[in-house]
Design a protein around this motif. Sequence first.
Motif, PDB file in Angstrom:
ATOM      1  N   LEU A 192       0.812  -1.210   0.000  1.00  0.00           N
ATOM      2  CA  LEU A 192       0.000   0.000   0.000  1.00  0.00           C
ATOM      3  C   LEU A 192       0.850   1.266   0.000  1.00  0.00           C
ATOM      4  N   ASP A 193       2.004   1.214   0.651  1.00  0.00           N
ATOM      5  CA  ASP A 193       2.893   2.379   0.673  1.00  0.00           C
ATOM      6  C   ASP A 193       3.473   2.690  -0.702  1.00  0.00           C
ATOM      7  N   SER A 194       3.601   1.673  -1.548  1.00  0.00           N
ATOM      8  CA  SER A 194       4.182   1.874  -2.879  1.00  0.00           C
ATOM      9  C   SER A 194       3.173   1.622  -3.993  1.00  0.00           C
ATOM     10  N   LEU A 195       1.899   1.726  -3.678  1.00  0.00           N
ATOM     11  CA  LEU A 195       0.819   1.454  -4.627  1.00  0.00           C
ATOM     12  C   LEU A 195       0.844   2.432  -5.799  1.00  0.00           C
ATOM     13  N   ILE A 196       0.813   1.884  -7.032  1.00  0.00           N
ATOM     14  CA  ILE A 196       0.811   2.750  -8.215  1.00  0.00           C
ATOM     15  C   ILE A 196      -0.473   2.601  -9.033  1.00  0.00           C
ATOM     16  N   SER A 197      -1.132   1.425  -8.961  1.00  0.00           N
ATOM     17  CA  SER A 197      -2.387   1.233  -9.682  1.00  0.00           C
ATOM     18  C   SER A 197      -3.098   0.004  -9.130  1.00  0.00           C
ATOM     19  N   ILE A 198      -4.379  -0.085  -9.485  1.00  0.00           N
ATOM     20  CA  ILE A 198      -5.216  -1.206  -9.058  1.00  0.00           C
ATOM     21  C   ILE A 198      -5.973  -1.711 -10.270  1.00  0.00           C
ATOM     22  N   GLU A 199      -6.066  -3.021 -10.381  1.00  0.00           N
ATOM     23  CA  GLU A 199      -6.841  -3.633 -11.459  1.00  0.00           C
ATOM     24  C   GLU A 199      -7.907  -4.503 -10.819  1.00  0.00           C
ATOM     25  N   ILE A 200      -9.158  -4.267 -11.161  1.00  0.00           N
ATOM     26  CA  ILE A 200     -10.250  -5.071 -10.614  1.00  0.00           C
ATOM     27  C   ILE A 200     -10.561  -6.197 -11.587  1.00  0.00           C
ATOM     28  N   VAL A 201     -10.458  -7.423 -11.073  1.00  0.00           N
ATOM     29  CA  VAL A 201     -10.727  -8.621 -11.859  1.00  0.00           C
ATOM     30  C   VAL A 201     -11.742  -9.441 -11.068  1.00  0.00           C
ATOM     31  N   GLY A 202     -12.975  -9.453 -11.559  1.00  0.00           N
ATOM     32  CA  GLY A 202     -14.027 -10.168 -10.830  1.00  0.00           C
ATOM     33  C   GLY A 202     -14.265  -9.520  -9.483  1.00  0.00           C
ATOM     34  N   SER A 203     -14.100 -10.290  -8.416  1.00  0.00           N
ATOM     35  CA  SER A 203     -14.301  -9.758  -7.065  1.00  0.00           C
ATOM     36  C   SER A 203     -12.982  -9.509  -6.344  1.00  0.00           C
ATOM     37  N   GLU A 204     -11.888  -9.439  -7.099  1.00  0.00           N
ATOM     38  CA  GLU A 204     -10.582  -9.183  -6.514  1.00  0.00           C
ATOM     39  C   GLU A 204      -9.978  -7.917  -7.074  1.00  0.00           C
ATOM     40  N   ALA A 205      -9.211  -7.266  -6.233  1.00  0.00           N
ATOM     41  CA  ALA A 205      -8.446  -6.099  -6.652  1.00  0.00           C
ATOM     42  C   ALA A 205      -6.979  -6.507  -6.667  1.00  0.00           C
ATOM     43  N   ILE A 206      -6.340  -6.366  -7.799  1.00  0.00           N
ATOM     44  CA  ILE A 206      -4.911  -6.644  -7.916  1.00  0.00           C
ATOM     45  C   ILE A 206      -4.198  -5.321  -7.644  1.00  0.00           C
ATOM     46  N   LEU A 207      -3.426  -5.289  -6.571  1.00  0.00           N
ATOM     47  CA  LEU A 207      -2.730  -4.075  -6.161  1.00  0.00           C
ATOM     48  C   LEU A 207      -1.335  -4.092  -6.753  1.00  0.00           C
ATOM     49  N   HIS A 208      -1.057  -3.179  -7.665  1.00  0.00           N
ATOM     50  CA  HIS A 208       0.249  -3.090  -8.311  1.00  0.00           C
ATOM     51  C   HIS A 208       1.085  -2.050  -7.585  1.00  0.00           C
ATOM     52  N   SER A 209       2.287  -2.449  -7.199  1.00  0.00           N
ATOM     53  CA  SER A 209       3.174  -1.541  -6.484  1.00  0.00           C
ATOM     54  C   SER A 209       4.386  -1.215  -7.345  1.00  0.00           C
ATOM     55  N   LYS A 210       5.205  -0.303  -6.862  1.00  0.00           N
ATOM     56  CA  LYS A 210       6.414   0.080  -7.593  1.00  0.00           C
ATOM     57  C   LYS A 210       7.348  -1.112  -7.784  1.00  0.00           C
ATOM     58  N   TRP A 211       7.335  -2.021  -6.829  1.00  0.00           N
ATOM     59  CA  TRP A 211       8.179  -3.208  -6.900  1.00  0.00           C
ATOM     60  C   TRP A 211       7.306  -4.420  -7.176  1.00  0.00           C
ATOM     61  N   GLU A 212       7.592  -5.127  -8.244  1.00  0.00           N
ATOM     62  CA  GLU A 212       6.766  -6.253  -8.688  1.00  0.00           C
ATOM     63  C   GLU A 212       6.570  -7.305  -7.604  1.00  0.00           C
ATOM     64  N   ASN A 213       7.567  -7.515  -6.766  1.00  0.00           N
ATOM     65  CA  ASN A 213       7.462  -8.522  -5.705  1.00  0.00           C
ATOM     66  C   ASN A 213       6.417  -8.161  -4.657  1.00  0.00           C
ATOM     67  N   ASP A 214       6.026  -6.893  -4.583  1.00  0.00           N
ATOM     68  CA  ASP A 214       5.054  -6.446  -3.584  1.00  0.00           C
ATOM     69  C   ASP A 214       3.624  -6.441  -4.097  1.00  0.00           C
ATOM     70  N   THR A 215       3.394  -6.807  -5.360  1.00  0.00           N
ATOM     71  CA  THR A 215       2.058  -6.834  -5.939  1.00  0.00           C
ATOM     72  C   THR A 215       1.224  -7.927  -5.247  1.00  0.00           C
ATOM     73  N   LEU A 216      -0.016  -7.578  -4.863  1.00  0.00           N
ATOM     74  CA  LEU A 216      -0.879  -8.494  -4.136  1.00  0.00           C
ATOM     75  C   LEU A 216      -2.298  -8.489  -4.695  1.00  0.00           C
ATOM     76  N   ALA A 217      -3.059  -9.526  -4.372  1.00  0.00           N
ATOM     77  CA  ALA A 217      -4.491  -9.585  -4.688  1.00  0.00           C
ATOM     78  C   ALA A 217      -5.264  -9.431  -3.392  1.00  0.00           C
ATOM     79  N   LEU A 218      -6.337  -8.655  -3.455  1.00  0.00           N
ATOM     80  CA  LEU A 218      -7.158  -8.371  -2.295  1.00  0.00           C
ATOM     81  C   LEU A 218      -8.611  -8.657  -2.643  1.00  0.00           C
TER      82      LEU A 218
END
Length: 79
Positions: free
Chosen positions: A50-76
């Motif tokens: 969340l501290d390095s969040l750059i964009s969010i992609e909504i896929v179905g009922s999940e939000a893919i949180l994209h961060s500055k560092w690829e390793n920190d990308t998560l699904a919520l």
Amino acid sequence: MLKKTVYIEFQDRQIPVFCTTISHKNTFSLLKDALNRKLFTGKRAIKKCLDSLISIEIVGSEAILHSKWENDTLALSLY
């Protein structure tokens, strides 16, 4: 398929949210609530994302949180 871009305010920043379909009219409210909740109650990994969040992609009922560092990308899950 047409992608829609909406911006939400989170941590005093405008974050782009990309989605192709919105399955629920309150999706953006659910997203903002989930982000704020995770900011205070989440584990270290999600707070780092969340501290390095750059964009969010909504896929179905999940939000893919994209961060500055690829390793920190998560699904919520929104629901």
